[in-house]
Enzyme design. Structure first.
Site, PDB file in Angstrom:
ATOM      1  N   HIS A  48     -20.367 -39.127 -25.067  1.00  0.00           N
ATOM      2  CA  HIS A  48     -20.752 -38.299 -26.216  1.00  0.00           C
ATOM      3  C   HIS A  48     -21.335 -39.108 -27.372  1.00  0.00           C
ATOM      4  O   HIS A  48     -20.921 -38.976 -28.526  1.00  0.00           O
ATOM      5  CB  HIS A  48     -19.560 -37.477 -26.703  1.00  0.00           C
ATOM      6  CG  HIS A  48     -19.332 -36.230 -25.900  1.00  0.00           C
ATOM      7  ND1 HIS A  48     -20.281 -35.243 -25.770  1.00  0.00           N
ATOM      8  CD2 HIS A  48     -18.274 -35.823 -25.159  1.00  0.00           C
ATOM      9  CE1 HIS A  48     -19.810 -34.281 -25.000  1.00  0.00           C
ATOM     10  NE2 HIS A  48     -18.597 -34.611 -24.616  1.00  0.00           N
ATOM     11  N   ASN A  70     -22.304 -31.024 -18.511  1.00  0.00           N
ATOM     12  CA  ASN A  70     -22.758 -29.771 -19.114  1.00  0.00           C
ATOM     13  C   ASN A  70     -23.533 -29.998 -20.409  1.00  0.00           C
ATOM     14  O   ASN A  70     -24.245 -29.102 -20.872  1.00  0.00           O
ATOM     15  CB  ASN A  70     -21.569 -28.841 -19.378  1.00  0.00           C
ATOM     16  CG  ASN A  70     -20.609 -29.374 -20.408  1.00  0.00           C
ATOM     17  OD1 ASN A  70     -20.128 -30.505 -20.303  1.00  0.00           O
ATOM     18  ND2 ASN A  70     -20.319 -28.587 -21.431  1.00  0.00           N
ATOM     19  N   HIS A  71     -23.457 -31.201 -21.002  1.00  0.00           N
ATOM     20  CA  HIS A  71     -24.230 -31.494 -22.209  1.00  0.00           C
ATOM     21  C   HIS A  71     -25.594 -32.091 -21.889  1.00  0.00           C
ATOM     22  O   HIS A  71     -26.384 -32.291 -22.819  1.00  0.00           O
ATOM     23  CB  HIS A  71     -23.454 -32.425 -23.138  1.00  0.00           C
ATOM     24  CG  HIS A  71     -22.465 -31.708 -24.002  1.00  0.00           C
ATOM     25  ND1 HIS A  71     -22.717 -31.359 -25.316  1.00  0.00           N
ATOM     26  CD2 HIS A  71     -21.219 -31.253 -23.728  1.00  0.00           C
ATOM     27  CE1 HIS A  71     -21.669 -30.735 -25.816  1.00  0.00           C
ATOM     28  NE2 HIS A  71     -20.743 -30.661 -24.878  1.00  0.00           N
ATOM     29  N   HIS A 106     -14.999 -34.078 -18.683  1.00  0.00           N
ATOM     30  CA  HIS A 106     -15.184 -32.773 -19.338  1.00  0.00           C
ATOM     31  C   HIS A 106     -14.132 -32.415 -20.372  1.00  0.00           C
ATOM     32  O   HIS A 106     -14.392 -31.605 -21.256  1.00  0.00           O
ATOM     33  CB  HIS A 106     -15.249 -31.692 -18.260  1.00  0.00           C
ATOM     34  CG  HIS A 106     -15.771 -30.360 -18.717  1.00  0.00           C
ATOM     35  ND1 HIS A 106     -16.897 -30.240 -19.519  1.00  0.00           N
ATOM     36  CD2 HIS A 106     -15.347 -29.088 -18.474  1.00  0.00           C
ATOM     37  CE1 HIS A 106     -17.133 -28.969 -19.734  1.00  0.00           C
ATOM     38  NE2 HIS A 106     -16.208 -28.250 -19.127  1.00  0.00           N
ATOM     39  N   ASP A 120     -37.587 -22.876 -34.306  1.00  0.00           N
ATOM     40  CA  ASP A 120     -38.499 -24.014 -34.433  1.00  0.00           C
ATOM     41  C   ASP A 120     -38.811 -24.541 -33.037  1.00  0.00           C
ATOM     42  O   ASP A 120     -38.366 -25.604 -32.623  1.00  0.00           O
ATOM     43  CB  ASP A 120     -37.850 -25.092 -35.304  1.00  0.00           C
ATOM     44  CG  ASP A 120     -38.688 -26.363 -35.393  1.00  0.00           C
ATOM     45  OD1 ASP A 120     -39.913 -26.264 -35.219  1.00  0.00           O
ATOM     46  OD2 ASP A 120     -38.104 -27.434 -35.625  1.00  0.00           O
ATOM     47  N   ASP A 159     -44.978 -24.492 -49.480  1.00  0.00           N
ATOM     48  CA  ASP A 159     -45.774 -25.467 -48.726  1.00  0.00           C
ATOM     49  C   ASP A 159     -46.259 -24.918 -47.390  1.00  0.00           C
ATOM     50  O   ASP A 159     -46.804 -25.636 -46.563  1.00  0.00           O
ATOM     51  CB  ASP A 159     -44.976 -26.746 -48.482  1.00  0.00           C
ATOM     52  CG  ASP A 159     -43.686 -26.490 -47.703  1.00  0.00           C
ATOM     53  OD1 ASP A 159     -43.398 -25.312 -47.400  1.00  0.00           O
ATOM     54  OD2 ASP A 159     -42.974 -27.456 -47.400  1.00  0.00           O
ATOM     55  N   GLU A 169     -34.351 -24.436 -46.926  1.00  0.00           N
ATOM     56  CA  GLU A 169     -34.839 -23.130 -47.380  1.00  0.00           C
ATOM     57  C   GLU A 169     -34.230 -22.020 -46.538  1.00  0.00           C
ATOM     58  O   GLU A 169     -33.906 -20.941 -47.054  1.00  0.00           O
ATOM     59  CB  GLU A 169     -36.368 -23.093 -47.297  1.00  0.00           C
ATOM     60  CG  GLU A 169     -37.047 -23.987 -48.326  1.00  0.00           C
ATOM     61  CD  GLU A 169     -38.543 -24.116 -48.102  1.00  0.00           C
ATOM     62  OE1 GLU A 169     -39.269 -24.344 -49.083  1.00  0.00           O
ATOM     63  OE2 GLU A 169     -38.986 -24.007 -46.941  1.00  0.00           O
TER      64      GLU A 169
END
Length: 737
Positions: free
Chosen positions: A181, A240-241, A472, A649, A693, A700
């Site tokens: 991790h 799983n990550h 895990h 995004d 912008d 924001e």
């Protein structure tokens, strides 16, 4: 003379008797003292683990909701279809022919003033060792070398089987490491204590290399470098990550874009491909099975060995084919899932979850795959001839085969994974063992299953195995045996929750396959603390996290307390307090045992709950100068808000563009049956773009959410709709699913 001797013997006997009594008292006191410390440690552990798993449930629910939106939204143009594929499905990056060229990274220049490590291929042992030393000194690898290393890694992984095989005949011992991790100190400590990889010292790293920690990129570079240097002795399993959707929430995506602002998108794109090519498991001497999560009563190793693992891009979503331009068919009576940030519709509820072993969502559009990945990763059944780990399947030499391009991009793809294949992978990456016999859905994590001793025994007998090694789960000692020592959990990230919270561990297997476990603490500060000091430090951190969780649900707690206060006295019993807290947070904690640490003042076993909630608010406000009701909402929703921001995004630019904002609002408005014009959406986007912008950054985005909450009327917080939708004015309270 005789009398004096007798007296001396009498006093000696009395002294011995007193010494024995004192020793017994000290022993009894010490046992009670250690028992109390162990009880505190156990409670602390449950707090950390419950909060961690609650976050995983939030991730699954959030992705479940977005999957539902995508599956039931009809795009009006190819542009909208491409955008949705890129935003909420596996195709988060447009298929750019330039990015597929091996020479793409060669166009990136390394400046003369670059002082970090340099790589040249093929890699040598000295290159990998120098990489470890450079990262230890906090140097950063240049993006050109990162991309080059990832391209070489992908070429190597494509040739590997789904289930690697390792033999102790070729190495003196095999070392198995668990979750890291992003904690580079643990990896460096393992190499320091156990030795660097070599032909005599094989390693298996069992998944979850990234997320949470701050050095995930560096860990990947080291692991990939050693895998290329020692392809037969160094092996990696998928966790799983190693999943781009999970990375959106737990920090790896953010880390890559922070460290490589210019080339971060290219790095994330190829990493997404590398992750889904990682092998699923490793067999040592055909007797010890190593996989990340666990097994289920449906685990089929032959099927796992044959399926196309690179088609399982995310275990949070199974790709299914659907006709272009048509949404997925709606099931009769199926309810729409509604997250916390949208108003609750009449008759709406949680989406039904199908399947026993996984409650994760399925369904969604299929993403075309490049022709270069058409070759199947494995065509050998598990019981075939054993081969040394890392060697390519028969007939695979050098570059993998490439399928000839065809006119139809979908015609050149291998068959999509079936739901059974997808669930097989979900189960081995997400599951946990339990003490009771049987197999049931893992509702705590939101995915995979709980498997009992009988399930383990059935699998071992079926495939003639001795025991399983999995990871895990964080364990206080870094390891744990269960199921009559047939299942061994190894976790290698020490101090995972807090400094002193847990040890790390790895296991060494020799020819006899007897597990030799090595424990360690990578942080030197922990060696200077007594056991009591370590427990107190970790306990304080856990209680602080729990108070933040309680504060984040203050409004819901107040409503629940009022239900128990039928006479409106402002007081409730401490047992009612414990019941109310559990009904709101659902963490499964021993609240009565934790009450002295959480409730400082009470009168005659009665609690003035409004005063207690105010004390919680004061404690949080002392660290952040924000209005209490707003801070509560931000504490509750910040992780989800940041995840939503990264989903919207879609190009990982760090900003939400007007087009990304518009397409997302079309999804929401379709879900809520609200007619909203493009002009209104543009006006809304401009109102959130405070610095004007032309795009919305994370601050924001969070600020807009805060201002919506601030516009709610003062008074009872439960009357305030908790929603990020500035256009919604019905004031209805959303679901907190």
């Amino acid at each position: 003379m005789g009398s004096g001797t007798s007296t001396q013997h009498h006093f000696a006997f009395q002294n011995a008797e007193n010494a024995f009594r004192a020793a017994a008292l000290i022993q009894r006191w010490y046992r009670r003292y250690m028992a109390r410390l162990e009880m505190r440690r156990h409670c602390t552990w449950r707090i950390f683990q419950s909060i961690e798993y609650a976050g995983q449930q939030d991730q699954v629910k959030l992705h479940d909701f977005f999957s539902y939106l995508v599956d039931h939204f009809t795009p009006s143009s190819n542009h909208e279809r491409d955008f949705l594929n890129r935003m909420f499905t596996e195709e988060r990056f447009p298929q750019d022919a330039e990015m597929e060229k091996p020479s793409d990274y060669e166009s990136i220049e390394v400046p003369d003033n670059y002082t970090g490590p340099h790589l040249s291929f093929p890699l040598l042992p000295d290159h990998a060792t120098a990489l470890v030393e450079a990262f230890r000194l906090k140097q950063q690898l240049h993006a050109r070398y990162v991309l080059n290393l990832l391209h070489e890694t992908r070429k190597h992984l494509v040739q590997l089987p789904n289930i690697n095989r390792v033999s102790t005949r070729y190495s003196e011992e095999v070392t198995v490491c668990g979750d890291l991790h992003g904690q580079l100190d643990d990896l460096i400590f393992i190499f320091y204590k156990n030795g660097l990889p070599s032909p005599e010292r094989a390693y298996v790293f069992n998944g979850d290399f990234v997320d949470r920690g701050k050095d995930s990129v560096e860990i990947l570079m080291v692991l990939f470098a050693f895998m290329l240097v020692y392809p037969k002795e160094f092996h990696l399993n998928r966790g799983n990550h190693e999943d781009y959707m999970v990375n959106l929430r737990y920090g790896f995506t953010k880390e890559v874009m922070h460290k490589y602002k210019t080339h971060g998108k290219k790095i994330l794109k190829i990493l997404q491909d590398v992750f889904c090519w990682l092998p699923l498991a490793t067999l040592v001497d055909e007797k010890v099975l190593i996989l990340h999560g666990g097994v289920s009563d449906m685990t089929d190793l032959e099927l796992l060995a044959k399926l196309d693992r690179h088609k399982i891009v995310s275990t949070l979503r199974r790709k299914t084919r659907k006709e272009k331009g048509k949404p997925a068919p709606k099931k009769a009576g199926a309810a729409r899932p509604t997250p916390w940030f949208l108003p609750l519709r009449a008759g709406s509820g949680g989406a039904p979850r199908a399947g026993r072993s996984s409650s994760l969502p399925c369904g969604g559009p299929a993403a075309p795959d490049p022709a270069r990945r058409a070759r199947r990763s494995v065509d050998l059944a598990l019981p075939g001839c054993p081969q040394q780990g890392g060697s390519a399947p028969s007939g695979a030499q050098g570059e993998p085969e490439r399928a000839a391009p065809e006119a139809d991009p979908e015609a050149r793809e291998p068959p999509e994974p079936t739901r059974e294949e997808w669930k097989q992978v979900v189960d081995i990456l997400w599951s946990d063992p339990m003490a009771q016999d049987g197999c049931k859905a893992n509702t705590v994590r939101g995915g995979g299953c709980y498997f009992g001793p009988n399930v383990t025994e059935q699998l071992l007998q079926k495939y003639n195995l001795q025991f399983l090694i999995r990871s895990h789960e964080c364990k206080p000692e870094g390891y744990e045996f269960c199921h009559s020592r047939k299942v061994l959990t190894i976790f290698s990230a020490s101090n995972y929750y807090e400094v002193g919270s847990n040890r790390g561990a790895y296991v060494k297997l020799g020819p006899a396959l007897s597990p030799h476990i090595v424990q360690y603490q990578a942080n030197k500060a922990t060696h200077m603390l007594t056991m009591r000091q370590r427990i107190s430090r970790v306990e304080e951190s856990a209680l602080r996290s729990l108070r933040e969780k309680l504060f984040a649900h203050s409004s819901d707690l107040l409503g629940e307390f009022k239900k128990h206060d039928t006479d409106k006295t402002g007081f409730i019993s401490l047992s009612d307090w414990a019941e109310a807290v559990e009904s709101v947070l659902r963490l499964g904690l021993p609240w009565r045992m934790l009450r002295p640490q959480l409730v400082s003042s009470s009168t005659d076993s009665m609690l003035e709950y409004k005063s207690w909630l105010k004390d919680l608010a004061k404690e949080q406000r002392s660290r952040e100068n924000i209005q209490s009701s707003l801070l509560e909402t931000l504490y509750r929703n910040r992780s989800n808000l940041e995840t939503i921001f990264r989903i919207i995004d879609s190009d990982h630019s760090g900003f939400i563009s007007l087009d990304e904002f518009r397409q997302t609002w079309k999804l929401f408005s379709s879900h809520m049956n609200i007619d909203i014009t493009d002009d209104c959406i543009c006006d809304l986007a401009r109102s959130i773009d405070f610095n004007k912008d032309g795009h919305i950054d994370i601050n924001e985005f969070l600020e807009a959410f805060r201002l919506v909450e601030q516009s709610c009327p003062e008074g009872d917080a439960s009357d305030c709709p908790q929603t990020t939708d500035p256009e919604d004015g019905d004031g209805s309270k959303p679901s907190t699913q």
